[in-house]
Design a protein around this motif. Sequence first.
Motif, PDB file in Angstrom:
ATOM      1  N   ALA A 173       0.844  -1.194   0.000  1.00 39.54           N
ATOM      2  CA  ALA A 173       0.000   0.000   0.000  1.00 39.54           C
ATOM      3  C   ALA A 173       0.880   1.247   0.000  1.00 39.54           C
ATOM      4  N   GLY A 174       1.952   1.237   0.792  1.00 44.04           N
ATOM      5  CA  GLY A 174       2.877   2.369   0.824  1.00 44.04           C
ATOM      6  C   GLY A 174       3.579   2.544  -0.514  1.00 44.04           C
ATOM      7  N   LEU A 175       3.950   1.459  -1.160  1.00 46.74           N
ATOM      8  CA  LEU A 175       4.599   1.512  -2.465  1.00 46.74           C
ATOM      9  C   LEU A 175       3.641   2.085  -3.511  1.00 46.74           C
ATOM     10  N   ALA A 176       2.387   1.695  -3.469  1.00 45.78           N
ATOM     11  CA  ALA A 176       1.390   2.199  -4.409  1.00 45.78           C
ATOM     12  C   ALA A 176       1.221   3.710  -4.244  1.00 45.78           C
ATOM     13  N   GLU A 177       1.236   4.185  -2.996  1.00 45.27           N
ATOM     14  CA  GLU A 177       1.111   5.626  -2.751  1.00 45.27           C
ATOM     15  C   GLU A 177       2.309   6.388  -3.320  1.00 45.27           C
ATOM     16  N   LYS A 178       3.524   5.854  -3.157  1.00 48.24           N
ATOM     17  CA  LYS A 178       4.717   6.508  -3.685  1.00 48.24           C
ATOM     18  C   LYS A 178       4.663   6.602  -5.211  1.00 48.24           C
ATOM     19  N   LEU A 179       4.236   5.535  -5.838  1.00 49.38           N
ATOM     20  CA  LEU A 179       4.135   5.533  -7.307  1.00 49.38           C
ATOM     21  C   LEU A 179       3.082   6.517  -7.795  1.00 49.38           C
TER      22      LEU A 179
END
Length: 187
Positions: A173-179
């Motif tokens: 979820a954190g990776l998706a937000e960064k992208l």
Amino acid sequence: MSDAPTTRPTRFRTGGLSPRKPTHFTYVPDAEARANLARTLDLLGIKSLTFTGSIAPSGRDEMTLTGTLTASVDQACVVTLAPVPARISEEVRRRYVAGLPTPEGDEVEMPEDDTTEPMPEVIDLDEVVTEAMALALPLYPRAPGATLGQVVHAEPGTAPLTDADLKPFAGLAGLAEKLADKGPKDG
């Protein structure tokens, strides 16, 4: 004088029971029997136990046991092992049917009426009480104020796992937000 006489036996031969009228019973086990039952059910102790009721004919080839089980017991707290008192008051019903087929096979579907059993040669109040108590006892007794807390285990020199480590998809979820924050680059 009571209209429900007290009987002392704890085992009743079904062939010896009256086919026309109920057989009343009052079962109050002594200290030794309560201690044995406490060991069987993994209890710290049973302070009192009374099982009263009757076994009555209910058809040509049927007997019905109905009764009230009351008990005062001590269980071990699942967190601290401290004694946790419990009071049991349970209505008990068993319907014994002659000629009831015994289920066979690896997988058996449970009948809707789980009080129906094959007619035994002997109805043993000790067995009925043991089963009824096992079903009525609280599954996870907890002493007042007892909390489980957090336990951390790790070998020396190793960082213990955290809740986030145990939820591997939480990092996605954190990776998706960064992208999403980077957005598409204008070309």
